[in-house]
Design an enzyme around this catalytic site. Structure first.
Site, short mmCIF file in Angstrom:
data_model
loop_
_atom_site.label_atom_id
_atom_site.label_comp_id
_atom_site.label_asym_id
_atom_site.label_seq_id
_atom_site.Cartn_x
_atom_site.Cartn_y
_atom_site.Cartn_z
N ARG A 120 0.83 -1.21 0.00
CA ARG A 120 0.00 0.00 0.00
C ARG A 120 0.87 1.26 0.00
O ARG A 120 0.54 2.25 -0.66
CB ARG A 120 -0.94 0.00 1.21
CG ARG A 120 -1.98 1.10 1.12
CD ARG A 120 -3.20 0.84 1.99
NE ARG A 120 -4.21 1.86 1.75
CZ ARG A 120 -4.23 3.05 2.36
NH1 ARG A 120 -3.30 3.33 3.24
NH2 ARG A 120 -5.16 3.93 2.07
N ARG A 169 -2.96 10.81 7.19
CA ARG A 169 -1.61 11.27 6.87
C ARG A 169 -1.63 12.52 5.98
O ARG A 169 -0.62 13.20 5.86
CB ARG A 169 -0.82 10.15 6.18
CG ARG A 169 -0.81 8.85 6.98
CD ARG A 169 -0.32 7.67 6.14
NE ARG A 169 -0.65 6.39 6.76
CZ ARG A 169 -1.81 5.77 6.63
NH1 ARG A 169 -2.77 6.32 5.89
NH2 ARG A 169 -2.04 4.62 7.23
N LYS A 211 10.28 7.06 15.75
CA LYS A 211 10.55 5.95 14.83
C LYS A 211 10.69 6.45 13.40
O LYS A 211 11.61 6.05 12.67
CB LYS A 211 9.45 4.91 14.94
CG LYS A 211 9.70 3.65 14.13
CD LYS A 211 8.79 3.59 12.93
CE LYS A 211 9.01 2.32 12.13
NZ LYS A 211 8.08 2.20 11.00
N PRO A 228 15.73 2.33 14.05
CA PRO A 228 14.27 2.40 14.10
C PRO A 228 13.67 1.17 14.77
O PRO A 228 14.06 0.03 14.48
CB PRO A 228 13.87 2.46 12.62
CG PRO A 228 15.10 2.91 11.90
CD PRO A 228 16.25 2.37 12.67
N ASP A 230 10.29 -0.88 15.29
CA ASP A 230 8.89 -1.19 15.00
C ASP A 230 8.54 -2.48 15.72
O ASP A 230 9.28 -2.94 16.60
CB ASP A 230 8.67 -1.29 13.48
CG ASP A 230 9.33 -2.52 12.88
OD1 ASP A 230 10.17 -3.17 13.57
OD2 ASP A 230 9.02 -2.87 11.73
N HIS A 232 8.54 -5.57 14.68
CA HIS A 232 9.52 -6.63 14.42
C HIS A 232 10.75 -6.47 15.31
O HIS A 232 11.20 -7.42 15.97
CB HIS A 232 9.96 -6.61 12.95
CG HIS A 232 8.91 -7.03 11.98
ND1 HIS A 232 8.64 -8.34 11.68
CD2 HIS A 232 8.06 -6.28 11.24
CE1 HIS A 232 7.67 -8.38 10.78
NE2 HIS A 232 7.29 -7.15 10.51
#
Length: 272
Positions: A120, A169, A211, A228, A230, A232
Site C-alpha cells: 500500500r 496522513r 521511529k 528504528p 517497529d 519486528h
C-alpha cells in the site's frame, strides 16, 4: 552498462528490506528503481548485478546511492561471535546495504508508512508521483514519474490528498510540505547535523515521531547509529536481548544491524 559483484550486495534483499519503496522487480525478472528524478534498470545474475547506466551516471549517482564504496564485510566482522541470533540474521541478509536516499522523499515516504503495509505504501507513493510529480521516459520509452518536490506538495490541499486515499496522513503531509517549502525546516542543513540534532529537527515536522525520524536519519542521512524500532525489532530486542540492544558494541553501525534483524524476522528466516 556497469557490472557489480554480488558479494555483500543483493538487490532482491534490499528490495525486501523495507527501506526503499520505489525499487521493484519487473515482469521479466529484472529490477527497476526510481530515485528522485532518475531511473535505473538492473539485471541480477547469480554472481553479478548489471546496472544499465553509463559510467558517468554510475560514478556520479548510483555508486553512492547503493553505498557501493563501503566495505560491509567490515561491519559483518564486528558481530559478536557469541550472538547466534545476530550471526544468523546477518548471514541471511548479508546483501543488504543502507541506501543513500533523498531526504525529502524519505520524509514523505515514512510519514506514509505509519500503520501501513509495504504494497500500500508503494501504491500511495506511485499515486503521489502521478498526481504531483513530473512525467519522464526511460531509455526504452517507458513512462515514470519523479517524486514530487516540497513546493509541489505544498500546493496540494488536505482534501485532495484524502481523495487519493492518504487518510489521516494527508494533514501531516500538507503541514510538512508547507514547512519545507517555506524554509521553516532546513532540509539541506540536516545532512550537516549529527544524529541527535537531526533527529530532533525532524521531529518538528507534523507526523514525524521518533521511529519515523530514525528511519529518515538511517535511510536518507546515513546516520548509522539510528535504530528504528517497529513491532519486528521490538519483538526481537525483547526476546533476544532482554529488552536492551548492545548499542555500545555497534556504535557507528547499529542501523545496519537493525536491517539484518528486520529482514531476518520479516522474511521468516528466524523460523527456518
Amino acid at each position: 552498462m556497469i557490472t557489480v559483484d554480488n558479494k555483500y550486495f543483493s538487490v532482491p534483499q534490499i528490495c525486501g528490506s523495507g527501506q526503499c519503496f520505489r525499487l521493484d522487480q519487473t515482469e521479466d525478472g529484472n529490477y527497476e528503481v526510481i530515485a528522485s528524478d532518475r531511473y535505473l534498470k538492473l539485471e541480477v545474475t547469480p554472481d553479478k548485478t548489471i546496472l544499465y547506466c553509463s559510467a558517468e551516471e554510475y560514478e556520479g549517482f548510483w555508486k553512492t546511492y547503493f553505498d557501493l564504496d563501503t566495505d560491509y564485510g567490515a561491519y559483518l566482522s564486528r558481530i559478536d561471535q557469541s550472538d547466534d541470533y545476530l550471526q544468523r540474521a546477518a548471514d541471511f541478509g548479508n546483501g543488504i546495504r543502507i541506501l543513500r536516499q533523498d531526504v525529502w522523499e524519505m520524509i514523505i515516504t515514512f510519514i506514509l508508512s505509519q500503520q501501513n503495509n509495504i504494497p500500500r505504501i508503494k501504491g500511495l507513493i506511485r499515486t503521489l508521483g502521478e498526481r504531483y510529480g513530473e512525467k519522464r521516459e526511460t531509455p526504452e520509452g517507458k513512462g515514470y514519474y519523479t517524486f514530487p518536490g516540497a513546493e509541489s506538495l505544498a500546493r496540494a490541499t488536505e482534501e485532495e490528498l484524502r481523495a487519493l486515499k492518504l487518510g489521516y496522513r494527508s494533514r501531516y503531509i500538507c503541514g510538512t510540505a508547507q514547512m519545507a517549502a517555506s524554509g521553516k525546516v532546513d532540509l539541506e542543513g540536516l545532512s550537516r547535523m549529527e544524529y541527535p540534532e537531526a533527529r530532533k529537527e525532524l521531529m518538528k515536522l507534523p507526523g514525524v515521531g521518533g521511529k519515523v525520524a530514525d528511519c529518515i536519519c538511517l535511510f536518507a542521512l546515513h546516520q548509522l547509529d539510528a535504530f528504528p524500532v517497529d513491532t519486528h525489532i521490538k519483538k526481537v530486542v525483547d526476546s533476544q536481548y532482554g529488552g536492551s540492544f548492545p548499542f555500545d558494541r555497534y556504535k557507528g553501525c547499529a542501523g545496519i544491524m537493525q536491517q539484518y534483524i528486520f529482514y531476518y524476522d520479516l522474511k521468516g528466516g528466524a523460523d527456518q
